[in-house]
Design an enzyme around this catalytic site. Structure first.
Site, short mmCIF file in Angstrom:
data_model
loop_
_atom_site.label_atom_id
_atom_site.label_comp_id
_atom_site.label_asym_id
_atom_site.label_seq_id
_atom_site.Cartn_x
_atom_site.Cartn_y
_atom_site.Cartn_z
N GLY A 52 -6.87 -4.19 1.77
CA GLY A 52 -8.03 -4.16 2.64
C GLY A 52 -7.66 -4.28 4.11
N ASN B 9 1.21 2.74 11.39
CA ASN B 9 0.89 4.13 11.11
C ASN B 9 0.24 4.80 12.32
OD1 ASN B 9 1.38 4.49 8.00
ND2 ASN B 9 0.41 2.51 8.25
N SER C 103 -1.44 -1.22 14.30
CA SER C 103 -1.12 -0.47 13.09
C SER C 103 0.15 0.35 13.31
CB SER C 103 -2.28 0.47 12.73
OG SER C 103 -1.85 1.46 11.82
N LYS D 14 -5.59 5.77 3.71
CA LYS D 14 -6.04 5.49 5.08
C LYS D 14 -4.86 5.50 6.04
CE LYS D 14 -4.38 1.13 5.23
NZ LYS D 14 -3.57 0.50 6.30
N GLU E 138 4.38 3.18 5.85
CA GLU E 138 4.10 3.65 4.50
C GLU E 138 3.37 4.98 4.49
OE1 GLU E 138 5.15 2.86 1.74
OE2 GLU E 138 5.83 0.79 1.79
N LYS F 269 0.84 -1.20 0.00
CA LYS F 269 0.00 0.00 0.00
C LYS F 269 0.87 1.25 0.00
CE LYS F 269 -3.34 -2.55 2.82
NZ LYS F 269 -4.03 -2.65 4.12
#
Length: 318
Positions: free
Chosen positions: A128, A248, A246, A183, A268, A100
């Site tokens: 996803g 991020n 996560s 996202k 990312e 991603k």
């Protein structure tokens, strides 16, 4: 046989899930030492130590072992995708990107990078809401498989779906790629909100306004609205903005707490924020959250100043 390039957490998890369903899988890593270690232990102790390898899963550091693959899944970080593909002669089989983001040097998403490196290749993207550990231990997971060729997309869906991994297909590769990339930026913002002690109400607002930014960007690129509202967009957003698993989101927590984040961890969303900020300026898009994340990451603003800037923006209709 299915070949997988990249023996990180996600590539390994996909290999385990597919092999559990009885599909022969060859998992490739560039490190001979890593391949030998996984082959001996029958598990990836660096990323998924509690997930043993099923019998149909083999590990190699020899790229030629993928020559007979009917499908090749490429599970390497987006910023390293080009360099991972260039040196290798891959089989004439569909290439499914399992990463991603937006490439900093080109502004391309995963399938665009693959198509530049491998002209004429049949490309798709698998994306996803998913954590590798969930996939590896067999927890039910649903993902989006996007392929511009509907017939090939259906064949890939049938080949890659397992009893615990359900794939929904679309021909909207742009929407699927944008959802998976953007996202992560919003997740950094949400982590920052929680890290700064602003609370769940502020996080909900950030998610919602972040999704509005995702829709504006998607419309600019011609993405389908229903794709961004699906698993690869809204579904992935909900997962990534609310879980400490996560990377991020954890980066955002560190920003909000003024803590140093481990620089060895791939995030990312950090690269994507900068790339999309520049693209947004060129396209005349209003992207306040993306801009804020970019400025927090480059140190040109502080959390306190960012909050004030966002809260004092002109009032408008939703």
């Amino acid at each position: 046989m299915i070949g997988i390039m990249g023996a990180g957490a996600f590539g390994t998890a996909l290999g385990i899930a597919l092999a559990k369903a009885g599909t022969p899988v060859t998992l490739w890593t560039r490190s001979e030492i890593h391949a030998e270690d996984m082959g001996k232990l029958r598990r990836n102790r660096a990323y998924l130590p509690d997930a043993p390898f099923p019998e149909p899963l083999s590990v190699t550091s020899d790229i030629d072992a993928l020559a007979d693959s009917k499908v090749v899944l490429v599970a390497v970080p987006l910023q390293h995708l080009r360099s991972a593909l260039i040196p290798h002669d891959l089989p004439d089989a569909p290439i499914v990107a399992c990463c991603k983001g937006i490439e900093l040097s080109s502004g391309l998403g995963p399938t665009g990078v693959v198509e530049e490196v491998l002209p004429g290749a049949i490309t798709a993207i698998l994306t996803g809401p998913s954590f590798a550990a969930d996939i590896a231990i067999g927890r039910p997971t649903a993902l989006t498989l996007a392929c511009r060729d509907a017939t090939i997309g259906k064949a890939l869906q049938d080949r890659l779906t397992t009893p615990t991994l359900r794939l929904y297909r679309t021909t909207d590769t742009i929407g699927a790629e944008l959802g998976g990339a953007l996202k992560n930026v919003i997740a950094i913002a949400c982590g920052t909100v929680i890290g700064a002690g602003l609370g769940d109400s502020a996080r909900a607002a950030t998610m919602t306004r972040g999704f509005a930014e995702m829709q504006r960007i998607g419309a600019s690129f011609g993405a389908h609205t229903d794709t961004l509202a699906g698993l690869s967009g809204l579904g992935d957003l909900a997962l990534t903005c609310t879980s400490d698993l996560s990377r991020n989101y954890r980066l955002g927590l560190s920003l909000g707490r003024s803590e140093v984040f481990d620089p060895t961890i791939t995030v990312e969303g950090a690269a994507t924020a900068g790339a999309m900020f520049e693209i947004g300026k060129a396209r005349g898009l209003d992207l306040p959250i993306t801009e804020t994340v970019t400025r927090l990451l480059d140190g040109s603003t502080t959390v306190v100043d960012a909050i004030e800037t966002l809260m004092t923006r002109p009032l408008k209709e939703e």
